[in-house]
Design a protein around this motif. Structure first.
Motif, PDB file in Angstrom:
ATOM      1  N   THR B 269     -33.289 -46.392  34.516  1.00 36.91           N
ATOM      2  CA  THR B 269     -33.205 -46.929  33.157  1.00 36.91           C
ATOM      3  C   THR B 269     -32.443 -48.252  33.131  1.00 36.91           C
ATOM      4  O   THR B 269     -31.668 -48.548  34.035  1.00 36.91           O
ATOM      5  CB  THR B 269     -32.459 -45.941  32.237  1.00 36.91           C
ATOM      6  N   CYS B 351     -34.093 -50.316  36.945  1.00 37.21           N
ATOM      7  CA  CYS B 351     -35.151 -49.788  36.105  1.00 37.21           C
ATOM      8  C   CYS B 351     -36.539 -50.169  36.638  1.00 37.21           C
ATOM      9  O   CYS B 351     -37.422 -49.326  36.750  1.00 37.21           O
ATOM     10  CB  CYS B 351     -34.954 -50.329  34.694  1.00 37.21           C
ATOM     11  N   LEU B 373     -36.507 -46.610  29.482  1.00 37.41           N
ATOM     12  CA  LEU B 373     -37.249 -46.413  30.721  1.00 37.41           C
ATOM     13  C   LEU B 373     -38.084 -47.651  31.031  1.00 37.41           C
ATOM     14  O   LEU B 373     -38.223 -48.565  30.221  1.00 37.41           O
ATOM     15  CB  LEU B 373     -38.146 -45.182  30.603  1.00 37.41           C
TER      16      LEU B 373
END
Lengths: 301, 715
Positions: B269, B351, B373
């Motif tokens: 993330t 991420c 995300l």
């Protein structure tokens, strides 16, 4: 340790020392009225020189204990150890006038001969065994890892056997930690479709011949699996008897047995390569200690 | 003059509609359903699928979506002729459609397959095509399956007419016809902003939403699409997309002192700070092994200890003043701490490319962040508003430190950096995308901001990799300072962002800062010479078996002559003694002839280990030895990347500032990567020095094996 060109300066130096010592000793031995003796000035000089050479040779062990000390490359020390240590023998003989008079000197002389002989034997082994090991053990591993690798081989063999034959009922479990037992292996599903008869034959071979060999190779030196040509013949015969579906498993078994034989060979060669040190090193320390005692006793009394 | 309304008959029913209405709409407005695939209410009808055919009494059937209703027209939508024609059309489309398609599998609402089922078509009578038209998985958010495309053009109209993005179009003819992005780019590399309009327009599984593993985050409060649409950074992002990716963004609140993410952890993330301030830092650095003594005196003892950068500067280290991290700020080497504030984005590399977290981020004040995300971050980064804000942040806050972190630019004045602020461009590249190509005109200079760039040259014998550049790396100066032509191809290894300085600004910089000019020229000359040397070696080395073992890539190999080696392990013990008790070599590895290539750093020419280090702590020193800097965060990326297993992770006990109890320290075990440093402080590596049998050697593999191979050829 190979006897190559790099040894040459040391050979020359050792030869020169020997020539000079011999040149001194011969007139000294001829002209001394009482013959050559360790207590004479020249005899003492030979003694001191010989002891110094022995101490230098003995320092190799200390040098190895401090590998990062920048006090000369270890290989230089090793060459000095070999050749100067060897020269110590004739120098000590000149010191003693080729006589062994008292008990202590007698012991010292025996020790010196033994140390020099064991050292020469070790040097020869070090020139010969690594070459053999390189040729004969292409699957060589780190010596300390051999037991671990063996456990892995047993585990792999169990898995292969279970995949081909199903449950390995009654298989003796491997005594080494890390290896899967037969009970664990039995949980693996059968991955090869063959007749029950063929499976039974393979199971029989594995449990009666191969697994005992893998479990304790030293106790099964007479097993055909311990000998490469015999093992090849045995596997060829098995291939003729068994369906093609099992040939891959047999090939893997053969390869595992080969690796096991190589590990056995490596362990044996490794022991041979290093066993002489069990004689050479303690006797060297004893020699140095007794030589020191001898020097003190001789000078004081 | 056209009448205001017209009357017509549809399936025997008299209906009245406004003039200009299509037959399709006339039927729809009166509750009569005509099946259609290519037509949607919010798009201009094109009549390409012909499924909506009706009989208006003419010579041929007509597509109702494009046929205007006429006064007195008698329309039949269910006659045997119409039904037969429609069924044949659907059957033809189904014969070229993978059934069930992705959409049918995902949600069971593929319009074509529903229609086929309604028509009672199970297996089409017609043969399927032999070859696939392919898939395009380059986009993070949308999957493209060209096989499932029925060429209805709904996506193209959605992109052009509704969103005005003008990315989608048609290409090819006949069986080769298909949709395309920009000038036939993969979707992920195109200018597509992933708004999702094409996906929701598509009647089949040709364009579907990509579902990611763990699409929903299970921490914080899920941010609703309504909330996100209200945030300026999300303006312009398709609400449909946000709806489809519900749960991919969460709002998290942190109290002062709370940890937002920790260095070395793996994650997937990125974080965007909405409110509050956070501190980004790297924990206590583990010193490098410093071996002392010996070099000055023959009989002096060597001792090894862990030395910190402050007490033992390595070469080039004094010039390197910052540690690159995955955030808009670099950390000062002496005190690796910086502060982040509202509208700062961090964790992009983690991420997008799944690299470990490069630093620990801790809330300083009450902090509200959005955690998102990859699919959402990808869309945000394509969003003009968001990109604009991130670029602005970079220009105002990070450009200065980024430029100054590169030693050759340390001389630049604040005034010139101000001049550059509005001139530089931030460009993004997807994995594999070429940034500049060998032979092209050199028009820019690039500075790597995020990700890793592969620099390679093409030669008649194939591609030769010259370098991997991470954050702080730069390229393009050779072409600009030389003949104006690119001498190498630079391509993105992962998700890369570079700062582009145009040629005219670069020249201005060279004119105004002669020192920078001289330094860059020296770098360019050095790189060119290094490349020439490499090429010469590659050409002169015989290609034999050992090349396949990666030995050619090595600059220095530790080899053991097995005919001399007595397996005494003096080399291993010496290595451990020289490196604070941790050996950096294992006496096992590949064999070539009578030589064993020990498991010890090979100082590769193509050092894959350097790719992906989130803090740039593994680097090459003096173009040979690969060293690991003190600020290694112990993530293990380099150890995983090394194809030869020559980098190991070792635990060290260190006292760290406890982030949960500021002001206190606690002893923790921290991993650090270790690899052979060639004992460069000394004349000879300790392993070689300590071998009593002359069996261990450090060699240049090309020379060593070249001679060996030449000898064996001679024999």
């Amino acid at each position: 340790m190979l006897f190559d060109q790099k040894q040459r300066p040391w050979v020359i130096a050792a030869a020169l020392i020997l020539i000079v010592a011999t040149a001194v000793y011969i007139p000294y031995a001829i002209l001394s009225p009482q013959g050559p003796r360790g207590g004479s000035a020249i005899g003492l000089a030979f003694g001191i020189a010989g002891f110094a050479l022995m101490i230098f040779a003995g320092l190799l062990g200390a040098r190895k204990k401090v590998p990062v000390w920048r006090i000369g490359r270890a290989q230089t020390w090793m060459r000095g150890h070999l050749w100067l240590g060897l020269v110590a023998l004739p120098i000590i003989l000149f010191h003693a006038g080729f006589h062994m008079r008292g008990t202590l000197t007698c012991v010292l002389m025996i020790l010196l001969f033994t140390v020099i002989a064991s050292g020469m034997f070790g040097a020869l082994l070090q020139a010969y065994i690594p070459r053999r090991m390189t040729i004969e053990v292409p699957m060589e591993t780190i010596y300390e890892q051999i037991d671990h690798i063996r456990a892995q081989l047993r585990e792999e063999a169990d898995q292969l056997a279970t995949a081909a034959c199903g449950t390995l009922q009654g298989a003796p479990s491997a005594p080494v930690a890390g290896a899967n037992t037969a009970a664990t292996a039995s949980a693996v599903e059968i991955g090869v479709e063959v007749s029950e008869e063929a499976r039974s034959q393979l199971r029989e071979f594995y449990l009666r011949r191969m697994r005992p060999f893998l479990n304790a190779p030293a106790a099964h030196r007479s097993s055909p699996l311990a000998d490469a040509p015999q093992a090849a013949g045995l596997f060829e015969e098995l291939r003729l008897r068994m369906p093609p579906e099992l040939h891959d498993t047999l090939k893997d078994f053969e390869s595992i047995c080969e690796e096991e034989r190589q590990l056995t060979r490596q362990a044996k060669l490794h022991r041979v390569l290093h066993a002489w040190l069990l004689v050479h090193v303690p006797l060297s320390y004893a020699l140095l200690a007794l030589a020191a005692v001898h020097a003190i006793v001789a000078l004081r009394f | 003059m056209t009448p205001a309304s017209i009357s017509l008959t549809i399936d025997g029913r008299q209906v009245s509609v406004a003039s200009g209405t299509t037959v399709f709409d006339a039927a729809r407005l009166n509750g009569i359903r005509i099946p259609a695939l290519c037509h949607q209410q919010n798009e201009v009808p094109v009549g390409v699928c012909r499924v909506c055919v009706v009989d208006v009494g003419g010579r041929v059937l007509t597509a109702s979506c494009v046929r205007p209703a006429e006064e007195g027209m008698n329309v039949s939508t269910t006659s045997a002729k119409v039904t037969r024609a429609r069924r044949t059309l659907v059957e033809l489309l189904m014969s070229d459609h993978p059934s069930p398609c992705a959409r049918q599998q995902q949600s069971g609402d593929c319009e074509l397959e529903i229609l086929a089922r309604a028509e009672g078509i199970e297996t089409p009578r017609f043969a399927r095509r032999d070859s696939s038209r392919g898939r395009d998985d380059s986009s993070v958010a949308i999957a493209v399956d060209h096989d499932a495309c029925i060429l209805c053009d709904r996506c193209i109209r959605g992109c052009d007419e509704i969103r005005h993005n003008d990315v989608l179009g048609r290409m090819g003819k006949g069986y080769r016809a298909g949709i395309t992005f920009d000038a036939n780019q993969p979707m992920g590399d195109s200018s597509c902003v992933s708004c999702g309009e094409c996906m929701i327009s598509c009647p089949t599984g040709a364009l579907t939403n990509k579902f990611h593993v763990g699409t929903a985050l299970h921490v914080g409060e899920p941010a609703s699409p309504e909330l996100l649409k209200g945030l300026p950074v999300f303006s312009g992002v398709s609400g449909t997309f946000l709806e489809l990716n519900r749960g991919s963004v969460v709002t998290r609140h942190f109290r002062p002192g709370e940890i937002i993410c920790r260095e070395g952890e793996y994650g997937s993330t990125a974080f965007y700070i909405l409110e509050g301030r956070a501190q980004v830092s790297i924990n206590t650095q583990i010193g490098h092994v410093k071996t002392e003594g010996g070099a000055r005196g023959f009989f002096s003892k060597l001792s090894s200890r862990l030395a910190r950068g402050a007490e033992d500067h390595r070469d080039e280290e004094t010039d390197r003043r910052t540690i690159p991290i995955d955030a808009p700020a670099d950390l000062p080497l002496t005190k690796p701490v910086a502060e982040l504030g509202p509208s700062d984005l961090f964790g992009e590399m983690t991420c997008m490319s799944f690299y470990p977290r490069s630093a620990t981020v801790q809330a300083v004040t009450e902090c509200t962040v959005l955690e998102m995300l990859r699919n959402v971050l990808d869309i945000l980064q394509r969003n003009k508003n968001f990109r604009g804000q991130i670029e602005e942040n970079y220009r105002r806050r990070a450009l200065d430190s980024h430029l100054r972190s590169v030693p050759v630019f340390a001389q630049l004045t604040p005034a010139f950096i101000d001049h550059l602020r509005d001139k530089v461009e931030l460009l993004r590249y997807s994995p594999g995308q070429v940034i500049c190509r060998q032979g092209e005109a050199a028009d820019s200079f690039y500075l790597v901001r995020i990700g890793f760039v592969k620099v390679s040259q093409t030669h008649p014998g194939g591609e030769m990799i010259l370098a991997y550049l991470g954050r702080g790396g730069y390229f393009g100066e050779v072409g600009l300072l030389g003949g104006g032509v690119r001498t190498a191809t630079c391509a993105a290894l992962d998700h890369v962002e570079v700062v582009r300085i145009a040629a005219e600004d670069f020249r201005l910089m060279m004119d105004q800062f002669p020192e920078v000019h001289r330094s860059l020229e020296a770098v360019a000359l050095g790189r060119q010479q290094e490349n020439r040397d490499r090429l010469a070696l590659v050409e002169s080395t015989p290609l034999q078996d050992f090349l396949a073992q990666g030995l050619m890539e090595a600059q220095s190999l530790l080899i053991l002559d097995l005919e001399r080696c007595t397996r005494c392990d003096a080399c291993v013990r010496a290595c451990a003694d020289a490196h604070d008790g941790v050996t950096r070599l294992i006496r096992e590895g590949l064999r070539f002839d009578k030589y064993l290539v020990a498991t010890s750093c090979r100082q590769c020419r193509d050092p894959l280990c350097m790719v992906g280090c989130p803090v740039g702590s593994i680097r090459r020193r003096n173009s040979l030895e690969v060293i690991i800097e003190d600020w290694c965060i112990g993530c293990g990326q380099c150890a995983n990347n090394c194809p030869y297993g020559n980098i190991n992770m070792h635990p060290f006990t260190v006292n760290l500032v406890d982030p949960e109890s500021p002001g206190r320290t606690r002893a923790v075990v921290k991993q650090k990567a270790t690899s052979c440093d060639l004992c460069t402080d000394h004349v000879e590596p300790s392993c070689v020095y300590a071998c009593p049998h002359d069996a261990a050697h450090r060699v240049d593999p090309r020379k060593f094996f070249g001679q060996l191979l030449a000898r064996s050829k001679g024999d």
